[in-house]
Design a protein around this motif. Sequence first.
Motif, PDB file in Angstrom:
ATOM      1  N   GLN A   1     -55.720 -37.253   5.734  1.00 29.17           N
ATOM      2  CA  GLN A   1     -56.152 -37.537   7.092  1.00 29.17           C
ATOM      3  C   GLN A   1     -55.498 -36.556   8.054  1.00 29.17           C
ATOM      4  O   GLN A   1     -54.444 -36.821   8.637  1.00 29.17           O
ATOM      5  N   VAL A   2     -56.158 -35.417   8.219  1.00 29.01           N
ATOM      6  CA  VAL A   2     -55.694 -34.355   9.102  1.00 29.01           C
ATOM      7  C   VAL A   2     -56.786 -34.055  10.109  1.00 29.01           C
ATOM      8  O   VAL A   2     -57.971 -34.007   9.761  1.00 29.01           O
ATOM      9  N   GLN A   3     -56.395 -33.850  11.344  1.00 30.11           N
ATOM     10  CA  GLN A   3     -57.320 -33.496  12.406  1.00 30.11           C
ATOM     11  C   GLN A   3     -56.891 -32.180  13.040  1.00 30.11           C
ATOM     12  O   GLN A   3     -55.697 -31.926  13.217  1.00 30.11           O
ATOM     13  N   VAL A   4     -57.879 -31.354  13.371  1.00 32.00           N
ATOM     14  CA  VAL A   4     -57.647 -30.097  14.060  1.00 32.00           C
ATOM     15  C   VAL A   4     -58.549 -30.082  15.281  1.00 32.00           C
ATOM     16  O   VAL A   4     -59.767 -30.222  15.158  1.00 32.00           O
ATOM     17  N   VAL A   5     -57.966 -29.921  16.459  1.00 26.55           N
ATOM     18  CA  VAL A   5     -58.720 -29.983  17.711  1.00 26.55           C
ATOM     19  C   VAL A   5     -58.372 -28.786  18.578  1.00 26.55           C
ATOM     20  O   VAL A   5     -57.202 -28.568  18.898  1.00 26.55           O
ATOM     21  N   GLU A   6     -59.398 -28.022  18.978  1.00 23.26           N
ATOM     22  CA  GLU A   6     -59.198 -26.880  19.857  1.00 23.26           C
ATOM     23  C   GLU A   6     -59.781 -27.155  21.240  1.00 23.26           C
ATOM     24  O   GLU A   6     -60.677 -27.988  21.391  1.00 23.26           O
ATOM     25  N   SER A   7     -59.282 -26.430  22.223  1.00 24.55           N
ATOM     26  CA  SER A   7     -59.731 -26.586  23.597  1.00 24.55           C
ATOM     27  C   SER A   7     -59.450 -25.303  24.366  1.00 24.55           C
ATOM     28  O   SER A   7     -58.733 -24.426  23.885  1.00 24.55           O
ATOM     29  N   GLY A   8     -60.018 -25.208  25.562  1.00 24.43           N
ATOM     30  CA  GLY A   8     -59.723 -24.098  26.449  1.00 24.43           C
ATOM     31  C   GLY A   8     -60.848 -23.111  26.669  1.00 24.43           C
ATOM     32  O   GLY A   8     -60.692 -22.166  27.452  1.00 24.43           O
ATOM     33  N   GLY A   9     -61.976 -23.299  26.004  1.00 24.43           N
ATOM     34  CA  GLY A   9     -63.091 -22.398  26.195  1.00 24.43           C
ATOM     35  C   GLY A   9     -63.743 -22.580  27.554  1.00 24.43           C
ATOM     36  O   GLY A   9     -63.426 -23.499  28.313  1.00 24.43           O
ATOM     37  N   GLY A  10     -64.661 -21.674  27.867  1.00 30.62           N
ATOM     38  CA  GLY A  10     -65.363 -21.748  29.133  1.00 30.62           C
ATOM     39  C   GLY A  10     -66.110 -20.475  29.428  1.00 30.62           C
ATOM     40  O   GLY A  10     -66.259 -19.600  28.576  1.00 30.62           O
ATOM     41  N   LEU A  11     -66.582 -20.382  30.666  1.00 32.19           N
ATOM     42  CA  LEU A  11     -67.314 -19.217  31.153  1.00 32.19           C
ATOM     43  C   LEU A  11     -66.376 -18.337  31.958  1.00 32.19           C
ATOM     44  O   LEU A  11     -65.680 -18.821  32.866  1.00 32.19           O
ATOM     45  N   VAL A  12     -66.350 -17.050  31.645  1.00 30.87           N
ATOM     46  CA  VAL A  12     -65.471 -16.115  32.331  1.00 30.87           C
ATOM     47  C   VAL A  12     -66.198 -14.785  32.512  1.00 30.87           C
ATOM     48  O   VAL A  12     -67.055 -14.421  31.708  1.00 30.87           O
ATOM     49  N   GLN A  13     -65.861 -14.074  33.576  1.00 31.71           N
ATOM     50  CA  GLN A  13     -66.456 -12.765  33.830  1.00 31.71           C
ATOM     51  C   GLN A  13     -65.821 -11.697  32.942  1.00 31.71           C
ATOM     52  O   GLN A  13     -64.676 -11.837  32.511  1.00 31.71           O
ATOM     53  N   PRO A  14     -66.555 -10.619  32.658  1.00 32.87           N
ATOM     54  CA  PRO A  14     -65.950  -9.510  31.921  1.00 32.87           C
ATOM     55  C   PRO A  14     -64.660  -9.044  32.589  1.00 32.87           C
ATOM     56  O   PRO A  14     -64.585  -8.930  33.813  1.00 32.87           O
ATOM     57  N   GLY A  15     -63.653  -8.794  31.768  1.00 29.44           N
ATOM     58  CA  GLY A  15     -62.344  -8.426  32.275  1.00 29.44           C
ATOM     59  C   GLY A  15     -61.432  -9.596  32.543  1.00 29.44           C
ATOM     60  O   GLY A  15     -60.234  -9.395  32.791  1.00 29.44           O
ATOM     61  N   GLY A  16     -61.960 -10.803  32.483  1.00 30.91           N
ATOM     62  CA  GLY A  16     -61.170 -11.992  32.737  1.00 30.91           C
ATOM     63  C   GLY A  16     -60.376 -12.446  31.532  1.00 30.91           C
ATOM     64  O   GLY A  16     -60.371 -11.796  30.479  1.00 30.91           O
ATOM     65  N   SER A  17     -59.714 -13.593  31.682  1.00 34.81           N
ATOM     66  CA  SER A  17     -58.826 -14.118  30.650  1.00 34.81           C
ATOM     67  C   SER A  17     -59.083 -15.595  30.399  1.00 34.81           C
ATOM     68  O   SER A  17     -59.512 -16.334  31.291  1.00 34.81           O
ATOM     69  N   LEU A  18     -58.811 -16.020  29.175  1.00 30.07           N
ATOM     70  CA  LEU A  18     -58.825 -17.419  28.787  1.00 30.07           C
ATOM     71  C   LEU A  18     -57.690 -17.656  27.805  1.00 30.07           C
ATOM     72  O   LEU A  18     -57.283 -16.736  27.090  1.00 30.07           O
ATOM     73  N   ARG A  19     -57.197 -18.894  27.758  1.00 28.05           N
ATOM     74  CA  ARG A  19     -56.178 -19.282  26.795  1.00 28.05           C
ATOM     75  C   ARG A  19     -56.675 -20.487  26.011  1.00 28.05           C
ATOM     76  O   ARG A  19     -56.915 -21.551  26.581  1.00 28.05           O
ATOM     77  N   LEU A  20     -56.843 -20.320  24.712  1.00 26.77           N
ATOM     78  CA  LEU A  20     -57.278 -21.386  23.833  1.00 26.77           C
ATOM     79  C   LEU A  20     -56.070 -22.069  23.198  1.00 26.77           C
ATOM     80  O   LEU A  20     -55.066 -21.422  22.906  1.00 26.77           O
ATOM     81  N   SER A  21     -56.195 -23.374  22.965  1.00 35.96           N
ATOM     82  CA  SER A  21     -55.141 -24.148  22.321  1.00 35.96           C
ATOM     83  C   SER A  21     -55.723 -24.896  21.133  1.00 35.96           C
ATOM     84  O   SER A  21     -56.883 -25.308  21.153  1.00 35.96           O
ATOM     85  N   CYS A  22     -54.908 -25.104  20.112  1.00 31.32           N
ATOM     86  CA  CYS A  22     -55.320 -25.848  18.928  1.00 31.32           C
ATOM     87  C   CYS A  22     -54.149 -26.672  18.430  1.00 31.32           C
ATOM     88  O   CYS A  22     -53.049 -26.144  18.255  1.00 31.32           O
ATOM     89  N   VAL A  23     -54.406 -27.954  18.164  1.00 32.10           N
ATOM     90  CA  VAL A  23     -53.383 -28.868  17.678  1.00 32.10           C
ATOM     91  C   VAL A  23     -53.817 -29.453  16.337  1.00 32.10           C
ATOM     92  O   VAL A  23     -54.931 -29.971  16.223  1.00 32.10           O
ATOM     93  N   ALA A  24     -52.951 -29.379  15.354  1.00 37.45           N
ATOM     94  CA  ALA A  24     -53.149 -30.046  14.073  1.00 37.45           C
ATOM     95  C   ALA A  24     -52.318 -31.321  14.044  1.00 37.45           C
ATOM     96  O   ALA A  24     -51.145 -31.307  14.419  1.00 37.45           O
ATOM     97  N   SER A  25     -52.916 -32.423  13.605  1.00 41.28           N
ATOM     98  CA  SER A  25     -52.211 -33.694  13.586  1.00 41.28           C
ATOM     99  C   SER A  25     -52.631 -34.510  12.373  1.00 41.28           C
ATOM    100  O   SER A  25     -53.604 -34.188  11.698  1.00 41.28           O
ATOM    101  N   GLY A  26     -51.886 -35.582  12.111  1.00 40.43           N
ATOM    102  CA  GLY A  26     -52.178 -36.451  10.989  1.00 40.43           C
ATOM    103  C   GLY A  26     -51.141 -36.328   9.894  1.00 40.43           C
ATOM    104  O   GLY A  26     -49.975 -36.033  10.151  1.00 40.43           O
ATOM    105  N   ARG A  27     -51.585 -36.550   8.662  1.00 39.37           N
ATOM    106  CA  ARG A  27     -50.683 -36.561   7.510  1.00 39.37           C
ATOM    107  C   ARG A  27     -50.460 -35.137   7.015  1.00 39.37           C
ATOM    108  O   ARG A  27     -51.016 -34.713   6.005  1.00 39.37           O
TER     109      ARG A  27
END
Length: 121
Positions: free
Chosen positions: A1-27
């Motif tokens: 029972q393991v879960q992996v969840v990512e977040s942080g995506g979106g719409l951005v203009q060329p040259g811009g920045s984003l930061r994605l996060s991912c958490v693993a949890s469970g057994r």
Amino acid sequence: QVQVVESGGGLVQPGGSLRLSCVASGRIGSIYGMGWYRQAPGKQRELVARITSDSVINYADSVKVRFTISRDNAKNTVYLQMNSLKPEDTAVYYCNADLRPRGTSRRYDYWGQGTQVTVSS
């Protein structure tokens, strides 16, 4: 029972920045590596960046210098800082966890649900 969840995506203009996060949890017993993959329409899923428990890092040639992967072992979390984004970076980004579940002796890949990154003006 393991879960992996990512977040942080979106719409951005060329040259811009984003930061994605991912958490693993469970057994979770041991994490050998975590990384980011992406899939654009009509394309195969490809490696973006991966970091191992020994801090060995691999980047796709197309994202070297622009992207940075990092981890927080205490939180079972991996991040992807994406700078100087280009339209060709547009894709669904998936988090991967390479780990041994608690109570087992085998190594498995677990995948998140994906987060959309769109780079457009």
